[in-house]
Design a protein around this motif. Structure first.
Motif, PDB file in Angstrom:
ATOM      1  N   TYR A 343     -11.691 -18.107  36.696  1.00 32.26           N
ATOM      2  CA  TYR A 343     -12.302 -17.075  35.863  1.00 32.26           C
ATOM      3  C   TYR A 343     -13.581 -16.558  36.491  1.00 32.26           C
ATOM      4  N   LEU A 344     -14.172 -17.389  37.367  1.00 32.89           N
ATOM      5  CA  LEU A 344     -15.361 -16.942  38.069  1.00 32.89           C
ATOM      6  C   LEU A 344     -14.935 -16.237  39.344  1.00 32.89           C
ATOM      7  N   ARG A 414     -12.470 -16.884  44.007  1.00 29.07           N
ATOM      8  CA  ARG A 414     -13.167 -17.921  43.271  1.00 29.07           C
ATOM      9  C   ARG A 414     -14.610 -18.024  43.730  1.00 29.07           C
ATOM     10  N   THR A 416     -17.996 -20.672  43.393  1.00 27.01           N
ATOM     11  CA  THR A 416     -18.503 -21.931  42.838  1.00 27.01           C
ATOM     12  C   THR A 416     -19.738 -21.627  41.994  1.00 27.01           C
ATOM     13  N   VAL A 417     -19.997 -22.513  41.083  1.00 27.35           N
ATOM     14  CA  VAL A 417     -21.147 -22.291  40.204  1.00 27.35           C
ATOM     15  C   VAL A 417     -22.434 -22.230  41.020  1.00 27.35           C
ATOM     16  N   LYS A 418     -22.474 -23.049  42.072  1.00 28.68           N
ATOM     17  CA  LYS A 418     -23.673 -23.067  42.919  1.00 28.68           C
ATOM     18  C   LYS A 418     -23.916 -21.687  43.541  1.00 28.68           C
TER      19      LYS A 418
ATOM     20  N   MET B   1     -19.932 -27.995  42.447  1.00 27.96           N
ATOM     21  CA  MET B   1     -19.488 -28.294  41.083  1.00 27.96           C
ATOM     22  C   MET B   1     -18.570 -27.172  40.590  1.00 27.96           C
ATOM     23  N   ASN B   2     -17.477 -27.572  39.980  1.00 25.78           N
ATOM     24  CA  ASN B   2     -16.533 -26.600  39.445  1.00 25.78           C
ATOM     25  C   ASN B   2     -16.350 -26.817  37.951  1.00 25.78           C
ATOM     26  N   LEU B   3     -16.512 -25.785  37.195  1.00 22.64           N
ATOM     27  CA  LEU B   3     -16.277 -25.934  35.758  1.00 22.64           C
ATOM     28  C   LEU B   3     -14.783 -26.035  35.500  1.00 22.64           C
ATOM     29  N   ILE B   8     -14.336 -23.114  30.580  1.00 24.07           N
ATOM     30  CA  ILE B   8     -14.628 -21.688  30.753  1.00 24.07           C
ATOM     31  C   ILE B   8     -13.962 -20.875  29.657  1.00 24.07           C
ATOM     32  N   LEU B   9     -12.730 -21.271  29.330  1.00 22.62           N
ATOM     33  CA  LEU B   9     -12.016 -20.601  28.239  1.00 22.62           C
ATOM     34  C   LEU B   9     -12.835 -20.660  26.962  1.00 22.62           C
ATOM     35  N   SER B 142     -10.950 -28.567  46.423  1.00 24.39           N
ATOM     36  CA  SER B 142     -12.207 -28.369  45.711  1.00 24.39           C
ATOM     37  C   SER B 142     -13.403 -28.436  46.656  1.00 24.39           C
TER      38      SER B 142
END
Lengths: 673, 170
Positions: A343-344, A414, A416-418, B1-3, B8-9, B142
């Motif tokens: 989603y990101l 995609r 990453t949050v970082k 870090m991955n949510l 997220i939903l 990841s």
């Protein structure tokens, strides 16, 4: 001349019908000669429609009042300029004008595709021909522009005074150009569905048409707003009138389309959605025309009642049903291996951008037709006006602006949050800082204004960051000055940076809309000559009245002096006008624009005893709306500009396509986005 | 870090709710307690002269409806009536069609809620679709993106290629 026009329209109709048959037959039987003949028929049709338009123009310019249209929409004393624009000032003439544009665009599309896209072009031209048949059918049988009057009146009834304005001369042509040019991408989409050639050829072929259309829809809406602002005299530029809504909806849907085709071009996803969007955009342009001309919804724009309504409605419904059926039929072939990771990602941001844009379009549509629904279901007449649209669309506009900041910076696939934090930290800080400054320094308290201000800061930050990134990258590789780097950045990636420029324009316009909607003040005063009154920081002094009388109109003009801190800063001349032929009064507002605010003066009344009444609006930041529109237009031109690199790539791709270099073709397919 | 996608939903759902709630708040804040102005009241009423604009915005200089209506509103304000009271007065006299937006009750509730219902449904549909696509897409291991960013490009050939790509990109 009138007979010539009538004849030309009849011939044009026959040519249009022939072109459809020839295109279909030629495509089915691989007959290049028949396809060529179809193109010639379309060009001949355009010449015929042009002839008809010229003969109506001649009628208007020579004041040939034996023609009903000329008698109803012009007068002897009308200036030649407005006689010329009267062509689109009434029902029949504007239908003719629409058809003229449609014919010209169809001819251009036929020329562009005389050798290109042999598989879908004939079908696209057949669709364009079919649309032309509808409009020519209307012109021949329902709204004939060349009706003759039994008795030729000595003078005409004059053009509607509201239309005797400079902006009215360019607003309808712009809007019509925008409306009509959606037909070309629509026709190619429909052709892709008909033939089953469902790759993105139809999108690539009509990409420039779509931007062209969007460009003119943008200008058309803005010019319309400007016209309303100058002519209607209530100090605003947008009233959520059904016809304004009708012009706004295709713009929203085309905006969604221009964004979502990027996903298809890049990732081969959303094929069904893009085809649906272009169908919707086209249907909405017809719906808009239906609203204007049917009289089912009352509006400042309503044309005189005519029999067009049912035909238009049937046509819209027919188009929607056939197109939807085709789309559903092809859905199995349109499935593509969709790739989606997070989603990101830009994919997600674009999808939500589309959701909001189409959501706003739906809200506008819903509000526009709800009165009809209410009357049909409950038999109760209601009005759905500005408060509804502002309340419903207000929050959606904020979401849209937010996504405008997120979309361009978030990574494909995609993020990453970082990374997300790294990229968005600075813009977010800028956004919050803007909000705090508006709260603490400017003392603003409305939550909507504060949120909007923060979002504008945030989005401006993201666009700045994007430019900065590009400039740094360029200067790292080639040693050049910053302005040079910016210029090169834009010219080398005109599509992308043109888009950013458009976004900057949207932000500027948004600031204008917020400022003018939330902080407008007005004062109404009746004064004697020499008296003055205060409006905001200004003193307004009434100096005197002058009158004028021409065969066309009588007018009374008030001269006022605007003072700030005791110093004269402007002289303004609001007036009241009386148009003699239609016996109609009108106001001519006086506007003084600065980047900070607009002083908008209406001469609201003249008393026999020498008293005059002024209604004065002080509206902040209106100029920003027009400036933003200008920047949007500039960005669109940049994005549309033929890119040397892109053209070279296409040339190479064509060469490769002819089997000269397959590897190269594959490379190019990967390399161009 | 991955949510996690579920998180997220939920995040999106929260945003959606927040927007809806904000809207509700916004929509219900019509009757301000402050003294009304002719403009603010007249914006709530539709002119009946056929112009299709509000009483505040009717552009006919001598409008037979808007001009007296504005005068009447001014008189009622000076008598201390609130915006809600004045609008109720006009509604009683002319019916629902005088209101510039339908009252949020009964059948007319449909006008106000439908856009948001459609939006929520569209949002749900998108999320459903995305969820399906996401499951069908093989994910990169990841954290690979972050690793790639930190890797120094030492191979001169690769470096050159990268620079060339950057040059073309920017």
């Amino acid at each position: 001349m009138p007979n010539l026009g009538e004849l030309a329209l009849a011939v044009a109709l026959l040519l249009a019908i022939y072109s459809i048959l020839a295109n279909l037959y030629g495509a089915r039987n691989n007959r290049a000669d028949v396809l060529q003949s179809a193109r010639h028929a379309l060009w001949a049709m355009t010449v015929m429609v042009a002839l008809a338009a010229i003969s109506l123009w001649m009628g208007l310019l020579t004041s040939d009042f034996s023609l009903a249209y000329v008698a109803e929409h012009s007068s002897r004393s009308l200036s030649d300029f407005y006689k010329f624009t009267a062509l689109w000032g009434g029902q029949e003439g504007s239908m003719l004008f629409w058809t003229l544009l449609l014919s010209i665009f169809t001819s251009i599309a036929a020329y562009q595709n005389r050798t290109r896209n042999p598989e879908i072009a004939p079908y696209a031209l057949a669709v364009l021909g079919a649309v032309a048949v509808f409009f020519l059918g209307m012109l021949n049988f329902v709204t004939p522009p060349f009706l003759l009057l039994a008795h030729r009146p000595p003078d005409g009834a004059d053009l509607n005074p509201l239309l005797q304005n400079y902006w009215m001369a360019i607003h309808p042509p712009s809007l019509y150009t925008g409306y009509v040019s959606t037909t070309v991408p629509f026709a190619f989409g429909a052709a892709a569905l008909i033939t089953g050639k469902l790759d993105d050829t139809w999108i690539r072929t009509t990409r420039r048409w779509a931007i062209f259309s969007w460009f003119f829809l943008t200008l058309g809406n803005l010019f319309g707003a400007r016209w309303a602002y100058e002519v209607l005299g209530w100090g605003g530029y947008w009233a959520w009138d059904p016809v304004e809504n009708a012009a706004f909806m295709p713009w929203l849907v085309m905006t969604a389309y221009l964004h979502s085709v990027m996903i298809q071009e890049r990732k081969d996803m959303l094929k069904v959605w893009n085809l649906a969007l272009i169908g919707l955009a086209f249907a909405l342009t017809l719906f808009g025309t239906f609203i204007t001309r049917s009289g089912v919804i009352s509006s400042v724009h309503s044309f005189t009642q005519s029999g067009l309504g049912p035909y238009f409605l049937s046509f819209v419904i027919g188009v929607v049903v056939m197109y939807t059926a085709l789309l559903i039929y092809r859905v199995p072939d349109l499935r593509s291996p969709a790739e989606f990771e997070s989603y990101l990602s830009r994919e997600a941001a674009f999808l939500f951008n589309n959701l909001i844009l189409v959501g706003i379009a739906f809200a506008v549509f819903w509000g526009t037709i709800f009165p009809i629904l209410s009357e049909a279901v409950r038999g109760v007449k209601i009005t759905v006006g500005p408060p509804f649209f502002n309340k419903v669309n207000g929050p959606l506009a904020l979401a849209l602006v937010f996504l405008m900041g997120v979309g361009p910076l978030i990574a494909w696939r995609r993020m990453t949050v970082k990374n997300l934090l790294r990229v968005f930290a600075a813009p977010a800080v800028l956004g919050v800082a803007t909000g705090v400054a508006l709260f603490a320094l400017a003392g603003l308290r409305q939550w909507y204004v504060l949120t909007a201000g923060s979002l504008v800061g945030f989005v401006a930050g993201t666009i700045l960051a994007e430019f900065r990134r590009g400039v740094v990258a360029r200067r790292h590789i080639v040693n050049e000055t910053v302005p040079r780097a910016v210029a090169n950045l834009i010219s080398k990636n005109n599509r992308r940076y043109g888009g950013y420029i458009i976004h900057i324009g949207v932000l500027i316009a948004f600031v204008g809309i917020i400022g003018s909607s939330f902080f407008k003040t007005q004062v109404k005063r009746t004064v004697k000559q020499g008296q003055s009154f205060a409006v905001g920081p200004y003193q307004i002094k009434y100096l005197g009245l002058t009158t004028a009388d021409t065969p066309h109109m009588a007018s009374a003009t008030a001269r006022i002096e605007v003072l700030e801190n005791g110093r004269e800063i402007a002289l303004m001349d609001p007036a009241r006008v009386f148009y003699k032929a239609p016996q109609q009064p009108a106001t001519q507002v006086a506007i003084r624009s600065t980047p900070l605010n607009d002083l908008y003066v209406v001469l609201a009344g003249i008393d026999d005893g020498g008293l005059v009444t002024f209604q004065v609006f002080l509206t902040p930041l209106v100029l920003w709306l027009w400036a933003g529109g200008l920047v949007m237009a500039l960005g669109t031109v940049v994005a549309m500009w033929p890119n040397v690199r892109e053209r070279a790539a296409i040339a190479q791709a064509l060469k490769a396509q002819r089997g000269e270099d397959e590897e190269l073709a594959a490379d190019i397919a990967r390399g161009t986005d | 870090m991955n949510l996690r996608p579920a998180a997220i939903l939920r995040g999106y759902a929260l945003i959606l709710l927040a927007v809806a709630a904000t809207f509700g708040l916004h929509a219900s804040s019509g009757g301000a307690a402050t003294r009304p102005t002719v403009e603010s009241v007249a914006q709530g009423l539709t002119c009946q002269c056929g112009c299709g604009l509000t009483v505040a915005n009717c552009n006919h200089p001598n409008c037979e409806f808007a001009v007296p209506a504005r005068a009447q509103i001014a008189k009622m304000i000076s008598r201390g009536m609130t915006r809600v009271q004045i609008i109720a007065f006009f509604r009683k006299k002319y019916g629902d069609k005088i209101l510039s937006a339908p009252p949020a009750q009964g059948f007319n509730l449909l006008a106000w809620t439908m856009p948001f219902i459609a939006l929520a449904a569209g949002g749900a549909l998108i999320m459903l679709l995305l969820e399906r696509w996401r499951r069908a897409t093989p994910s990169l291991p990841s954290g690979s993106e972050a690793v790639a960013e930190r890797l120094p490009v030492t191979d001169p050939k690769l470096r050159e290629k990268l620079e060339k790509e950057i040059r073309e990109q920017f």
